[in-house]
Design a protein around this motif. Structure first.
Motif, PDB file in Angstrom:
ATOM      1  N   SER A   1       0.833  -1.222   0.000  1.00 40.22           N
ATOM      2  CA  SER A   1       0.000   0.000   0.000  1.00 40.22           C
ATOM      3  C   SER A   1       0.860   1.262   0.000  1.00 40.22           C
ATOM      4  CB  SER A   1      -0.947   0.006   1.212  1.00 40.22           C
ATOM      5  OG  SER A   1      -1.762  -1.140   1.212  1.00 40.22           O
ATOM      6  N   GLY A   2       1.864   1.277  -0.862  1.00 38.67           N
ATOM      7  CA  GLY A   2       2.792   2.405  -0.928  1.00 38.67           C
ATOM      8  C   GLY A   2       2.407   3.435  -1.970  1.00 38.67           C
ATOM      9  N   ASN A   3       3.402   4.179  -2.438  1.00 40.15           N
ATOM     10  CA  ASN A   3       3.190   5.265  -3.403  1.00 40.15           C
ATOM     11  C   ASN A   3       3.113   4.693  -4.822  1.00 40.15           C
ATOM     12  OD1 ASN A   3       3.046   7.710  -4.697  1.00 40.15           O
ATOM     13  ND2 ASN A   3       5.212   8.230  -4.401  1.00 40.15           N
ATOM     14  N   LEU A   4       1.976   4.073  -5.120  1.00 38.75           N
ATOM     15  CA  LEU A   4       1.818   3.368  -6.394  1.00 38.75           C
ATOM     16  C   LEU A   4       1.838   4.320  -7.584  1.00 38.75           C
ATOM     17  CD1 LEU A   4       1.410   0.548  -7.575  1.00 38.75           C
ATOM     18  CD2 LEU A   4      -1.054   0.894  -7.401  1.00 38.75           C
ATOM     19  N   LYS A   5       1.181   5.467  -7.467  1.00 40.07           N
ATOM     20  CA  LYS A   5       1.143   6.433  -8.576  1.00 40.07           C
ATOM     21  C   LYS A   5       2.545   6.920  -8.929  1.00 40.07           C
ATOM     22  CE  LYS A   5      -0.687  10.955  -9.909  1.00 40.07           C
ATOM     23  NZ  LYS A   5      -1.469  12.149  -9.462  1.00 40.07           N
ATOM     24  N   GLY A   6       3.345   7.229  -7.903  1.00 37.54           N
ATOM     25  CA  GLY A   6       4.693   7.738  -8.146  1.00 37.54           C
ATOM     26  C   GLY A   6       5.572   6.744  -8.866  1.00 37.54           C
ATOM     27  N   ILE A   7       5.591   5.491  -8.408  1.00 37.07           N
ATOM     28  CA  ILE A   7       6.463   4.496  -9.034  1.00 37.07           C
ATOM     29  C   ILE A   7       5.944   4.116 -10.419  1.00 37.07           C
ATOM     30  CG2 ILE A   7       5.306   2.536  -7.933  1.00 37.07           C
ATOM     31  CD1 ILE A   7       9.058   2.881  -8.859  1.00 37.07           C
ATOM     32  N   LEU A   8       4.626   4.158 -10.626  1.00 35.68           N
ATOM     33  CA  LEU A   8       4.076   3.855 -11.954  1.00 35.68           C
ATOM     34  C   LEU A   8       4.548   4.872 -12.993  1.00 35.68           C
ATOM     35  CD1 LEU A   8       0.382   2.703 -11.345  1.00 35.68           C
ATOM     36  CD2 LEU A   8       2.126   1.482 -12.665  1.00 35.68           C
TER      37      LEU A   8
ATOM     38  N   PRO B   1      14.502  -8.990   4.553  1.00 34.57           N
ATOM     39  CA  PRO B   1      15.606  -9.034   3.588  1.00 34.57           C
ATOM     40  C   PRO B   1      15.258  -9.563   2.201  1.00 34.57           C
ATOM     41  CG  PRO B   1      15.770 -10.865   5.113  1.00 34.57           C
ATOM     42  CD  PRO B   1      14.639 -10.018   5.600  1.00 34.57           C
ATOM     43  N   LEU B   2      14.212 -10.348   2.074  1.00 36.69           N
ATOM     44  CA  LEU B   2      13.938 -11.011   0.796  1.00 36.69           C
ATOM     45  C   LEU B   2      13.142 -10.157  -0.173  1.00 36.69           C
ATOM     46  CD1 LEU B   2      14.349 -13.644  -0.775  1.00 36.69           C
ATOM     47  CD2 LEU B   2      12.148 -14.432   0.167  1.00 36.69           C
ATOM     48  N   VAL B   3      12.073  -9.519   0.297  1.00 35.31           N
ATOM     49  CA  VAL B   3      11.152  -8.847  -0.625  1.00 35.31           C
ATOM     50  C   VAL B   3      11.072  -7.335  -0.448  1.00 35.31           C
ATOM     51  CG1 VAL B   3       9.724 -10.889  -0.953  1.00 35.31           C
ATOM     52  CG2 VAL B   3       9.218  -9.330   0.936  1.00 35.31           C
ATOM     53  N   GLY B   4      11.493  -6.781   0.667  1.00 38.97           N
ATOM     54  CA  GLY B   4      11.503  -5.338   0.853  1.00 38.97           C
ATOM     55  C   GLY B   4      10.132  -4.741   1.118  1.00 38.97           C
ATOM     56  N   TYR B   5      10.046  -3.418   0.999  1.00 36.92           N
ATOM     57  CA  TYR B   5       8.856  -2.665   1.399  1.00 36.92           C
ATOM     58  C   TYR B   5       8.160  -1.951   0.246  1.00 36.92           C
ATOM     59  CZ  TYR B   5      11.019  -3.287   5.993  1.00 36.92           C
ATOM     60  OH  TYR B   5      11.584  -3.834   7.119  1.00 36.92           O
ATOM     61  N   GLY B   6       8.682  -2.053  -0.950  1.00 34.17           N
ATOM     62  CA  GLY B   6       8.117  -1.282  -2.048  1.00 34.17           C
ATOM     63  C   GLY B   6       8.494   0.183  -1.937  1.00 34.17           C
ATOM     64  N   VAL B   7       7.830   1.035  -2.713  1.00 32.06           N
ATOM     65  CA  VAL B   7       8.099   2.478  -2.703  1.00 32.06           C
ATOM     66  C   VAL B   7       7.069   3.153  -1.804  1.00 32.06           C
ATOM     67  CG1 VAL B   7       8.314   4.571  -4.094  1.00 32.06           C
ATOM     68  CG2 VAL B   7       9.031   2.361  -5.037  1.00 32.06           C
ATOM     69  N   GLU B   8       7.535   3.771  -0.743  1.00 27.47           N
ATOM     70  CA  GLU B   8       6.646   4.403   0.220  1.00 27.47           C
ATOM     71  C   GLU B   8       6.526   5.900  -0.043  1.00 27.47           C
ATOM     72  OE1 GLU B   8       7.817   1.357   3.888  1.00 27.47           O
ATOM     73  OE2 GLU B   8       8.948   3.210   3.547  1.00 27.47           O
ATOM     74  N   SER B   9       5.437   6.490   0.415  1.00 24.72           N
ATOM     75  CA  SER B   9       5.260   7.932   0.267  1.00 24.72           C
ATOM     76  C   SER B   9       6.287   8.654   1.133  1.00 24.72           C
ATOM     77  CB  SER B   9       3.850   8.340   0.695  1.00 24.72           C
ATOM     78  OG  SER B   9       3.674   8.118   2.085  1.00 24.72           O
TER      79      SER B   9
END
Length: 413
Positions: free
Chosen positions: A84-91, A288-296
């Motif tokens: 549930s991170g900053n999906l618009k920004g990374i897209l 360590p394996l999958v990380g947190y995605g891109v957060e706001s």
């Protein structure tokens, strides 16, 4: 005669279209802050990216490096959505960055393979000249952003981020100069961009950016005398990884305190970065394996606010990991790191095959300079970083190109 006219007309149309595409692929950093046309600009940019994607799939077989870069960003998108991170920004970033890489490979299908390179280079040059002008007109800055507490932002953004445009512009200028006939105007053009890039960095006094430009310029001056058995991209990559581990994990910068403190006028903590690295490493160890995605930005700041003993950097200095390898692992864990390393390896493989050519040397040192800056910076908006790796991957096809692009190059210039 008719065929010659038709050929020139076709090339002119290609030049105009490529220049137009480059304008909307390379967004000046100031656009969201000083104009009201960002939404319109983004709509056109997405349309350009969609057109590039369709053209690429129609005319190109997907190369391994484009596939890996696409997977690299799709994985970040997936992890961002999952967390549930900053999906618009990374897209938006992913679409543009992948499109630029595809744009370069589309250019390889044209009669003159340098049209796309020249269009990107020309837009970068124009931006750098405009940026220098804004620095001279607004010495105290143009605007304030969420990540800065002052107005030290200009046409190309904050002083430490301007290198994302300056470094690739100089690299592409030198690449173009050595790939084609060395006309007098090309010497002048290359000299102008070098002077403006260096002057901008000196006026802003960005210590890291000065080091990167010094690496590039000194190497190019000595390139023909340096042994390629030692000075090649494979060794550059190994050195970069060793430096990253040594500085970020083992803190060998204490040995070079005279350079950091006395010459670059930075503190031994690298302006608080060591505290940020410690915090990021803590989070990486937890996932360590999958990380947190891109957060706001706001959520990332909350996570990093417990950094001690600094207070200023609790909010303003912890929007990212201040290290490419750390941030890659934070966003996507070991999986994303492996994908990232594969991209570097594939580009390295082709650059090593042609390591004796001046063109390969220029691309190698430009990427190495970029990677050196990424030891202590993230460079979130770095539209030309992966593009340079794609250029390295396709270096042979540019080396095989003759000077038949001379007329088009002059027209773009």
């Amino acid at each position: 005669m008719y065929m010659s006219y038709k050929k020139k007309n076709t090339e002119l149309i290609q030049v105009i279209l490529c220049f137009f595409a480059s304008l909307f692929l390379l967004e000046p950093t100031c656009l969201p802050y000083v104009t009201s046309i960002e939404k319109f600009y983004n709509v056109i940019s997405i349309a350009v990216c969609a057109a590039i994607l369709l053209l690429y799939l129609w005319y190109n077989k997907i190369s391994r490096i484009i596939l890996l870069i696409s997977i690299y960003y799709f994985y970040q998108i997936a992890m961002t959505w999952y967390n549930s991170g900053n999906l618009k920004g990374i897209l938006l970033l992913s679409i543009k960055f992948i499109a630029i890489c595809m744009f370069i490979e589309i250019g390889l299908n044209l009669k003159n393979k340098f049209i796309v390179i020249n269009s990107l280079m020309t837009v970068l040059e124009i931006y750098i000249y405009i940026n220098l002008l804004t620095i001279l007109i607004y010495p105290n800055g143009m605007y304030v952003t969420v990540s800065t507490d002052n107005a030290n932002n200009w046409f190309l953004g904050y002083k430490n981020q301007m290198i994302n445009f300056i470094l690739p512009a100089i690299g592409l200028c030198l690449f173009n100069y050595y790939c084609n006939d060395k006309f007098a105007y090309k010497k002048l053009r290359t000299g102008c961009i070098l002077v403006c890039g260096c002057l901008t960095t000196i006026l802003m006094w960005s210590g890291a950016s000065l080091v990167l430009l010094a690496i590039l310029i000194v190497y190019v001056l000595l390139a023909k005398k340096l042994p390629t058995k030692i000075f090649n991209f494979r060794n550059f990559l190994i050195v970069n990884i060793i430096l990253t581990v040594s500085i970020v994990l083992f803190r060998i910068q204490n040995i070079f305190s005279f350079l950091i403190v006395d010459i670059l006028h930075k503190d031994i903590t690298l302006t608080g970065r060591i505290y940020i690295w410690d915090k990021v490493l803590k989070y990486i160890y937890e996932r360590p394996l999958v990380g947190y995605g891109v957060e706001s930005y706001s959520y990332r700041c909350i996570k990093m606010r417990s950094i001690a003993p600094l207070t200023y950097y609790d909010y303003y200095g912890a929007l990212h990991g201040h290290c490419r390898f750390l941030e890659v692992m934070y966003r996507g864990g070991i999986i994303l790191l492996i994908i990232y390393l594969l991209i570097l390896i594939y580009s390295c493989r082709d650059l090593m095959r042609h390591k004796n050519s001046m063109q390969a040397k220029i691309i190698s040192i430009t990427i190495f300079a970029y990677l050196t800056g990424m030891i202590t910076e993230w460079y979130d908006y770095s539209p030309m970083f992966f593009a340079l790796l794609v250029l390295g991957y396709n270096i042979q096809r540019f080396l095989n190109e003759s000077s038949k692009s001379k007329e088009v190059t002059e027209r773009v210039s």
